[in-house]
Motif scaffolding. Structure first.
Motif, PDB file in Angstrom:
ATOM      1  N   GLY A  43       0.868  -1.227  -0.028  1.00  0.00           N
ATOM      2  CA  GLY A  43      -0.091   0.074   0.150  1.00  0.00           C
ATOM      3  C   GLY A  43       0.848   1.226  -0.052  1.00  0.00           C
ATOM      4  N   GLU A  44       1.808   1.421  -0.889  1.00  0.00           N
ATOM      5  CA  GLU A  44       2.663   2.665  -0.973  1.00  0.00           C
ATOM      6  C   GLU A  44       2.932   2.803  -2.400  1.00  0.00           C
ATOM      7  N   PRO A  45       3.038   3.965  -2.662  1.00  0.00           N
ATOM      8  CA  PRO A  45       3.439   4.582  -4.148  1.00  0.00           C
ATOM      9  C   PRO A  45       4.595   3.867  -4.556  1.00  0.00           C
ATOM     10  N   ILE A 211      -6.381  10.609   4.033  1.00  0.00           N
ATOM     11  CA  ILE A 211      -4.911  10.487   3.625  1.00  0.00           C
ATOM     12  C   ILE A 211      -4.760  10.304   1.865  1.00  0.00           C
ATOM     13  N   TYR A 212      -5.864   9.613   1.331  1.00  0.00           N
ATOM     14  CA  TYR A 212      -5.988   9.532  -0.133  1.00  0.00           C
ATOM     15  C   TYR A 212      -6.610  10.473  -0.867  1.00  0.00           C
ATOM     16  N   LYS A 244       1.212   8.997   1.006  1.00  0.00           N
ATOM     17  CA  LYS A 244       0.841   8.690  -0.201  1.00  0.00           C
ATOM     18  C   LYS A 244       0.752   9.849  -1.470  1.00  0.00           C
ATOM     19  N   ALA A 245       0.325  11.319  -0.982  1.00  0.00           N
ATOM     20  CA  ALA A 245       0.337  12.125  -1.946  1.00  0.00           C
ATOM     21  C   ALA A 245       1.593  12.499  -2.484  1.00  0.00           C
ATOM     22  N   ARG A 298       0.008  13.731 -10.713  1.00  0.00           N
ATOM     23  CA  ARG A 298       0.475  12.935 -11.661  1.00  0.00           C
ATOM     24  C   ARG A 298       0.584  11.508 -11.185  1.00  0.00           C
ATOM     25  N   GLN A 299       0.791  11.040  -9.945  1.00  0.00           N
ATOM     26  CA  GLN A 299       0.534   9.487  -9.635  1.00  0.00           C
ATOM     27  C   GLN A 299      -0.851   9.349  -9.949  1.00  0.00           C
TER      28      GLN A 299
END
Ligand code: PLP
Length: 393
Positions: A43-45, A211-212, A244-245, A298-299
């Motif tokens: 659960g991480e970019p 957080i998302y 996350k961001a 962007r992500q």
């Protein structure tokens, strides 16, 4: 002499370890031992922390910003967080008394619940839920009251579901939109309907884990629950963070904003636990927040393409139903009841087929599983292929 195992406290013994972290670790162990496994657990970019953020941390270290910081966070970071809320959410918080910086959003949530709950107090949590909410409540002897949301309602609680769950012992209602694991995003209207119920129960507070916030698809904008009304703003603790961001999971930076009394209680707890979080990390966070939501956007563009790939691939299966997420970076998938494997869990079954996912049971939603789209297209294609094969025929 053989050492006896040292017993855990009753409270810790009653709580499971984070099941998602445990599955992710199992997948890493299999891969490290040379096993052929595609892991869609994490659960991480898969994006790097922006270089200018890393530079800001290095510059802070060179300037000698290597000492203890105020428990609630550096003045610069609290000001940057207050500016973020004002600009992005139209919410105005006093950085001196209404904002707390913590070691990850996880600590902020832990602080909030443990600083305010007593044994037998109740916390309403909607399933599917992020794994830690019920466990944190249990760690202080409080009672998580889990209410299932449904895919046909977009995994957003209906006001009647909330109303039915409230008792005289309810202290908190936890909301998490965009949601981990379902990817549901609540609209301002849906929030307003929940707020109408809460207006009748002034003793209850809302913990809104946002957080998302900036990982949304199809042009959707996720509102903050605190922006529903001035009354709700007074009763909401907003949780957010940099993980996350800004692809900063390892920096451990989260924050809370909300009522002064709750922030003061959380700060007292944190002062005895960790104190202020990493000084250079906070300097990095100031630089990250100055970037606004562009990096998250962007992500999100990349995750959206991958989401579409997963949805297209899994649509070919007669055994699975994937619900289209509007945000976060997961796809939540149901195994149709008549196609459920005999294995202990769907995740165990899929592990035997060379793909690691997080079982829905970890989120209070058995029979489902979560795919993370924070891996490259090749791994995602291979993972989907294996999932399809596992449920073939
Ligand atoms: N809240 C939700 C919904 C999450 O999914 C996560 C991490 O997976 C967290 C909080 C924890 O974030 P942090 O890394 O800031 O502790």
């Amino acid at each position: 002499m053989v050492m006896q195992e040292f017993p855990q406290s009753r409270l810790v013994a009653a709580v499971p370890s984070s099941p998602s972290l445990a599955t992710a670790q199992r997948a890493r162990d299999i891969q490290a031992a040379g096993g052929d496994l595609v892991s869609l657990t994490i659960g991480e970019p898969d994006f790097p922390t922006p270089p200018e953020v890393v530079e800001a941390a290095l510059a802070a270290a060179r300037r000698g910003e290597t000492r203890y910081t105020p428990v609630t966070g550096t003045t610069a970071l609290r000001a940057a967080i207050a500016a973020k809320f004002a600009q992005e959410n139209g919410l105005h918080y006093d950085p001196a008394s209404q904002i707390l910086v913590s070691t990850g959003a996880k600590q902020a949530i832990y602080n909030a619940l443990t600083a305010t709950l007593d044994p037998c107090d109740e916390v309403i949590v909607f399933a599917p839920y992020w794994v830690s909410y019920p466990s944190i409540a249990q760690l202080v002897g409080a009672r998580p009251v889990v209410i299932a949301t449904r895919p046909e309602h977009g995994f957003v609680p209906r006001p009647e579901d909330l109303a039915a769950a409230i008792t005289s012992r309810t202290r908190w209602v936890v909301l998490n939109y965009p949601n981990n694991p379902s990817g549901a995003v609540a609209s301002l209207e849906q929030y307003a309907a929940l707020a109408e119920v809460l207006a009748r129960h002034p003793g209850i507070r809302v913990l809104s884990d946002e957080i998302y916030e900036h990982i949304c698809y199809d042009g959707i904008v996720a509102p903050s629950f605190a922006s529903v009304s001035p009354q709700m703003r007074e009763r909401t603790l907003v949780i957010n963070g940099l993980s996350k961001a800004y692809a900063m999971t390892g920096w451990r930076l989260g924050y809370a904003a909300g009522p002064r009394d709750i922030i003061a209680a959380m700060s007292k707890l944190q002062s005895h636990m960790t104190g202020g979080t990493s000084a250079v990390g906070q300097a990095a966070a100031v630089a990250a927040l100055a970037m606004g939501s562009s990096y998250a956007a962007r992500q999100a563009a990349a995750y959206e393409q991958r989401r579409d790939l997963v949805l297209t691939r899994l649509a070919a299966s007669g055994a699975l139903r994937a619900v289209k997420p509007n945000g976060a970076f997961y796809v939540f998938v149901q195994v149709l009841p008549h196609r459920l494997p005999d294995a202990a869990s769907v995740a165990d079954y899929l592990l035997d087929h060379g793909v690691a996912v997080i079982d829905g049971a970890a989120f209070g939603y058995p029979g489902w599983f979560r795919i993370s789209v924070t891996v490259g297209q090749e791994a995602l294609e291979a993972g989907c292929e294996r999932i399809l094969k596992a449920f073939e025929g």
